[in-house]
Design an enzyme around this catalytic site. Structure first.
Site, short mmCIF file in Angstrom:
data_model
loop_
_atom_site.label_atom_id
_atom_site.label_comp_id
_atom_site.label_asym_id
_atom_site.label_seq_id
_atom_site.Cartn_x
_atom_site.Cartn_y
_atom_site.Cartn_z
N ASP A 32 0.85 -1.18 0.00
CA ASP A 32 0.00 0.00 0.00
C ASP A 32 0.89 1.24 0.00
O ASP A 32 1.85 1.32 0.78
CB ASP A 32 -0.91 -0.01 1.22
N ASN A 88 -13.67 -2.97 2.59
CA ASN A 88 -14.76 -2.00 2.72
C ASN A 88 -15.65 -2.01 1.49
O ASN A 88 -15.16 -2.15 0.37
CB ASN A 88 -14.18 -0.59 2.90
N GLN A 95 -14.96 2.88 1.90
CA GLN A 95 -14.37 2.57 0.60
C GLN A 95 -14.09 3.87 -0.14
O GLN A 95 -14.97 4.71 -0.29
CB GLN A 95 -15.30 1.68 -0.24
N HIS A 101 -10.98 -4.65 -3.25
CA HIS A 101 -9.62 -4.96 -2.79
C HIS A 101 -9.67 -5.30 -1.31
O HIS A 101 -10.62 -4.95 -0.62
CB HIS A 101 -8.63 -3.82 -3.06
N HIS A 103 -7.32 -5.22 2.27
CA HIS A 103 -6.14 -4.72 2.97
C HIS A 103 -5.61 -5.81 3.89
O HIS A 103 -6.38 -6.40 4.66
CB HIS A 103 -6.50 -3.51 3.84
#
Length: 136
Positions: A32, A88, A95, A101, A103
């Site tokens: 990230d 999310n 989101q 996606h 995390h």
């Protein structure tokens, strides 16, 4: 199917350089760019799905199996004490990029990562209301 104006489609398909940790025919896993903790990574499907609701069941299963495989490997490599796997759906849920996606957030003793919420109380009336709503 990819979406031309989606930055995560471009990241997942190598159109934008990333620090790639893993890749297969369905997903790319990258560090990230704005990590919550050291080693924070994202699992991004190569095809565009706005959120979990749009994700095909088979791909959703693959994403969770991949998350498990990676956090086991990364826990040993990073020496972290735990992991949050966060996903999310919708702006109200936090989101900000509308491409599904996950995390993978390593947790370390005494880190400052804030993923908490204020604990409420489940009243008997709320419980009965919810059971009735969700049973329909």
């Amino acid at each position: 199917m990819k979406k031309e104006d989606c930055i995560f489609c471009k990241l997942a398909n190598g159109e934008i350089p990333t620090a790639t940790l893993y890749e297969d025919e369905w997903f790319r896993v990258i560090l990230d760019a704005s990590p919550a903790s050291m080693g924070h990574a994202l699992i991004i499907p190569k095809e565009h799905f706005e959120n979990l609701y749009e994700l095909e069941d088979e791909l959703a299963s693959k994403a969770l199996v991949l998350a498990k495989k990676l956090v086991i490997k990364f826990t040993g490599a990073l020496g972290c004490q735990g992991y949050n796997i966060v996903q999310n759906n919708g702006a109200a849920a936090g989101q900000t990029v509308f491409h599904f996606h996950m995390h993978l957030i390593p947790r370390y003793d005494k880190d400052k990562v804030g993923l908490g919420w204020k604990m409420g109380t489940l009243t008997e009336a709320d419980k009965n209301k919810l059971l009735n709503l969700l049973a329909e």
